[in-house]
Write a protein that holds these residues in place. Structure first.
Motif, short mmCIF file in Angstrom:
data_model
loop_
_atom_site.label_atom_id
_atom_site.label_comp_id
_atom_site.label_asym_id
_atom_site.label_seq_id
_atom_site.Cartn_x
_atom_site.Cartn_y
_atom_site.Cartn_z
N PRO A 61 51.89 39.98 53.98
CA PRO A 61 51.22 40.11 53.23
C PRO A 61 51.13 39.92 51.70
CG PRO A 61 51.78 42.44 54.79
CD PRO A 61 53.21 40.53 54.69
N LEU A 62 52.26 39.98 50.97
CA LEU A 62 51.93 40.32 49.16
C LEU A 62 52.22 38.57 49.09
CD1 LEU A 62 51.97 41.11 46.79
CD2 LEU A 62 54.59 40.92 46.02
N GLN A 63 52.92 37.82 49.58
CA GLN A 63 52.22 35.72 49.92
C GLN A 63 51.08 36.20 50.14
OE1 GLN A 63 55.17 33.95 52.50
NE2 GLN A 63 53.85 31.37 51.46
N TRP A 64 49.89 36.15 51.02
CA TRP A 64 48.83 36.19 51.27
C TRP A 64 47.73 36.17 49.83
CZ3 TRP A 64 45.90 34.39 55.26
CH2 TRP A 64 44.53 34.77 55.19
N LEU A 65 48.28 37.80 50.09
CA LEU A 65 47.71 37.86 48.27
C LEU A 65 47.78 37.09 47.17
CD1 LEU A 65 47.42 42.28 48.64
CD2 LEU A 65 46.08 40.28 49.34
N LYS A 66 48.78 36.23 47.11
CA LYS A 66 49.61 36.08 45.82
C LYS A 66 48.29 34.64 46.82
CE LYS A 66 53.48 37.62 44.78
NZ LYS A 66 55.34 36.51 43.91
N GLN A 67 48.14 33.68 47.53
CA GLN A 67 47.40 32.68 48.11
C GLN A 67 45.33 32.42 48.27
OE1 GLN A 67 51.37 30.77 49.85
NE2 GLN A 67 49.53 30.05 50.94
N THR A 68 45.69 34.14 49.43
CA THR A 68 43.54 33.86 49.22
C THR A 68 42.84 34.10 47.62
OG1 THR A 68 42.39 35.31 50.76
CG2 THR A 68 44.33 36.55 48.98
N THR A 69 41.68 33.58 47.71
CA THR A 69 40.33 33.60 47.49
C THR A 69 39.96 35.12 47.87
OG1 THR A 69 39.61 32.38 48.05
CG2 THR A 69 41.44 30.99 46.68
N SER A 70 40.39 35.36 48.76
CA SER A 70 39.63 36.19 49.19
C SER A 70 39.28 37.95 48.73
CB SER A 70 40.06 36.65 50.57
OG SER A 70 39.29 35.65 51.48
N GLN A 71 38.77 38.41 48.54
CA GLN A 71 38.60 39.87 47.82
C GLN A 71 38.27 40.87 48.34
OE1 GLN A 71 35.31 38.87 44.30
NE2 GLN A 71 37.54 39.46 42.65
N TYR A 72 38.78 41.97 47.97
CA TYR A 72 38.52 43.00 49.06
C TYR A 72 37.47 44.08 48.41
CZ TYR A 72 39.77 48.53 49.26
OH TYR A 72 39.43 49.75 49.90
N PHE A 73 36.77 44.03 48.74
CA PHE A 73 35.50 44.67 48.92
C PHE A 73 35.09 45.82 47.99
CE2 PHE A 73 36.63 47.11 52.71
CZ PHE A 73 35.84 48.68 52.03
N GLY A 74 36.58 46.46 47.54
CA GLY A 74 36.11 47.92 47.23
C GLY A 74 37.05 48.11 45.34
N ASP A 75 36.76 46.59 45.17
CA ASP A 75 37.13 46.04 43.85
C ASP A 75 37.36 44.44 43.41
OD1 ASP A 75 39.73 45.16 44.69
OD2 ASP A 75 40.25 47.37 44.10
N GLU A 76 37.53 44.27 42.47
CA GLU A 76 37.42 42.89 41.77
C GLU A 76 39.44 42.58 41.26
OE1 GLU A 76 34.70 42.50 38.78
OE2 GLU A 76 33.43 43.12 40.11
N MET A 77 39.78 43.26 42.26
CA MET A 77 41.33 43.24 41.40
C MET A 77 42.03 41.95 42.52
SD MET A 77 43.08 46.40 40.47
CE MET A 77 44.49 45.44 39.62
N PHE A 78 42.35 41.23 41.43
CA PHE A 78 43.43 40.00 42.87
C PHE A 78 45.21 39.84 42.38
CE2 PHE A 78 42.08 38.00 38.61
CZ PHE A 78 43.26 37.51 38.23
N VAL A 79 45.84 39.54 42.98
CA VAL A 79 47.33 39.44 42.49
C VAL A 79 47.90 38.41 42.28
CG1 VAL A 79 49.72 39.56 43.58
CG2 VAL A 79 47.35 40.91 44.35
N ALA A 80 48.56 38.07 41.89
CA ALA A 80 49.02 36.60 40.94
C ALA A 80 50.21 36.77 40.46
CB ALA A 80 48.10 36.23 39.89
N GLU A 81 50.82 35.57 40.34
CA GLU A 81 52.50 35.34 39.88
C GLU A 81 52.66 35.88 38.24
OE1 GLU A 81 56.02 33.47 41.75
OE2 GLU A 81 54.55 33.01 43.06
#
Length: 81
Positions: A61-81
């Motif tokens: 899951p964490l790797q997924w978040l680092k690679q995806t450009t999809s966003q959660y509908f609840g906010d505009e945060m994203f995961v990056a290295e």
């Protein structure tokens, strides 16, 4: 990085006291809500297809978040290295 966010954008991470200002926060055997809300669940019917589109062989899951450009509908945060 959290201190650089505009006020009202980030409200913490459930279960972590970020005011302690630790260099690392380690949780064992617990997947944080922050991740579970933003990554597909492991039982999702088309997960293998989604993973293939991300060139992922194993679902992390964490790797997924680092690679995806999809966003959660609840906010505009994203995961990056």
């Amino acid at each position: 990085m959290i201190d650089r966010l505009p006020p009202g954008v980030f409200h913490g991470i459930q279960g972590l006291n970020l005011r302690l200002r630790k260099r690392k926060y380690i949780r064992k055997n617990v997947l944080p809500t922050f991740i579970t809300e933003r990554a597909p669940i492991h039982t999702r019917e088309n997960l293998q297809c989604l993973m293939a589109g991300m060139n992922m062989e194993k679902y992390i899951p964490l790797q997924w978040l680092k690679q995806t450009t999809s966003q959660y509908f609840g906010d505009e945060m994203f995961v990056a290295e």
